[in-house]
Design a protein around this motif. Structure first.
Motif, PDB file in Angstrom:
ATOM      1  N   GLU A  12       0.831  -1.216   0.000  1.00 54.36           N
ATOM      2  CA  GLU A  12       0.000   0.000   0.000  1.00 54.36           C
ATOM      3  C   GLU A  12       0.865   1.265   0.000  1.00 54.36           C
ATOM      4  O   GLU A  12       0.620   2.202  -0.750  1.00 54.36           O
ATOM      5  CB  GLU A  12      -0.921   0.014   1.220  1.00 54.36           C
ATOM      6  CG  GLU A  12      -1.998  -1.040   1.205  1.00 54.36           C
ATOM      7  CD  GLU A  12      -3.180  -0.646   0.361  1.00 54.36           C
ATOM      8  OE1 GLU A  12      -3.547   0.535   0.364  1.00 54.36           O
ATOM      9  OE2 GLU A  12      -3.738  -1.544  -0.304  1.00 54.36           O
ATOM     10  N   VAL A  13       1.878   1.285   0.854  1.00 50.71           N
ATOM     11  CA  VAL A  13       2.763   2.454   0.940  1.00 50.71           C
ATOM     12  C   VAL A  13       3.543   2.620  -0.359  1.00 50.71           C
ATOM     13  O   VAL A  13       3.681   3.727  -0.881  1.00 50.71           O
ATOM     14  CB  VAL A  13       3.715   2.337   2.149  1.00 50.71           C
ATOM     15  CG1 VAL A  13       4.791   3.400   2.109  1.00 50.71           C
ATOM     16  CG2 VAL A  13       2.927   2.417   3.442  1.00 50.71           C
ATOM     17  N   SER A  14       4.052   1.534  -0.891  1.00 48.64           N
ATOM     18  CA  SER A  14       4.807   1.593  -2.143  1.00 48.64           C
ATOM     19  C   SER A  14       3.962   2.130  -3.294  1.00 48.64           C
ATOM     20  O   SER A  14       4.421   2.955  -4.091  1.00 48.64           O
ATOM     21  CB  SER A  14       5.339   0.211  -2.515  1.00 48.64           C
ATOM     22  OG  SER A  14       6.228  -0.255  -1.541  1.00 48.64           O
ATOM     23  N   GLU A  15       2.740   1.669  -3.394  1.00 49.02           N
ATOM     24  CA  GLU A  15       1.849   2.149  -4.447  1.00 49.02           C
ATOM     25  C   GLU A  15       1.529   3.635  -4.274  1.00 49.02           C
ATOM     26  O   GLU A  15       1.529   4.395  -5.238  1.00 49.02           O
ATOM     27  CB  GLU A  15       0.568   1.323  -4.481  1.00 49.02           C
ATOM     28  CG  GLU A  15       0.778  -0.075  -5.042  1.00 49.02           C
ATOM     29  CD  GLU A  15      -0.476  -0.925  -5.005  1.00 49.02           C
ATOM     30  OE1 GLU A  15      -1.568  -0.407  -4.684  1.00 49.02           O
ATOM     31  OE2 GLU A  15      -0.375  -2.124  -5.306  1.00 49.02           O
ATOM     32  N   ALA A  16       1.280   4.052  -3.044  1.00 52.81           N
ATOM     33  CA  ALA A  16       0.991   5.468  -2.789  1.00 52.81           C
ATOM     34  C   ALA A  16       2.193   6.331  -3.133  1.00 52.81           C
ATOM     35  O   ALA A  16       2.048   7.400  -3.740  1.00 52.81           O
ATOM     36  CB  ALA A  16       0.597   5.663  -1.326  1.00 52.81           C
ATOM     37  N   MET A  17       3.374   5.873  -2.779  1.00 49.49           N
ATOM     38  CA  MET A  17       4.587   6.638  -3.098  1.00 49.49           C
ATOM     39  C   MET A  17       4.802   6.726  -4.603  1.00 49.49           C
ATOM     40  O   MET A  17       5.150   7.788  -5.120  1.00 49.49           O
ATOM     41  CB  MET A  17       5.800   5.992  -2.433  1.00 49.49           C
ATOM     42  CG  MET A  17       5.839   6.186  -0.938  1.00 49.49           C
ATOM     43  SD  MET A  17       7.180   5.296  -0.130  1.00 49.49           S
ATOM     44  CE  MET A  17       8.601   6.084  -0.834  1.00 49.49           C
TER      45      MET A  17
END
Length: 51
Positions: A12-17
Motif C-alpha cells: 500500500e505504501v509503495s503504491e501510494a509513493m
C-alpha cells in the motif's frame, strides 16, 4: 503483526509513493552517457559497481 499484514502495508505504501512521489523526485538518465556518469558517481559515493 503477521507477515501478510506487513506485506499488505508495504504494498500500500509503495503504491501510494509511486503514484504521488515517483514522477516528482525520481529521474532516470535518458542516454548511455548520462547512465555512465550516474554509475560512476554512485560508485564514488557508495562503492557499489554497476548500480
Amino acid at each position: 503483526m503477521s507477515q501478510g499484514s506487513v506485506s499488505h502495508s508495504i504494498r500500500e505504501v509503495s503504491e501510494a509513493m509511486s503514484k504521488n512521489l515517483l514522477q516528482k523526485y525520481v529521474k532516470f538518465p535518458d542516454d548511455q552517457s548520462a547512465q555512465k556518469t550516474v554509475k560512476e558517481e554512485f560508485f564514488k559515493c557508495c562503492g557499489l559497481e554497476g548500480v
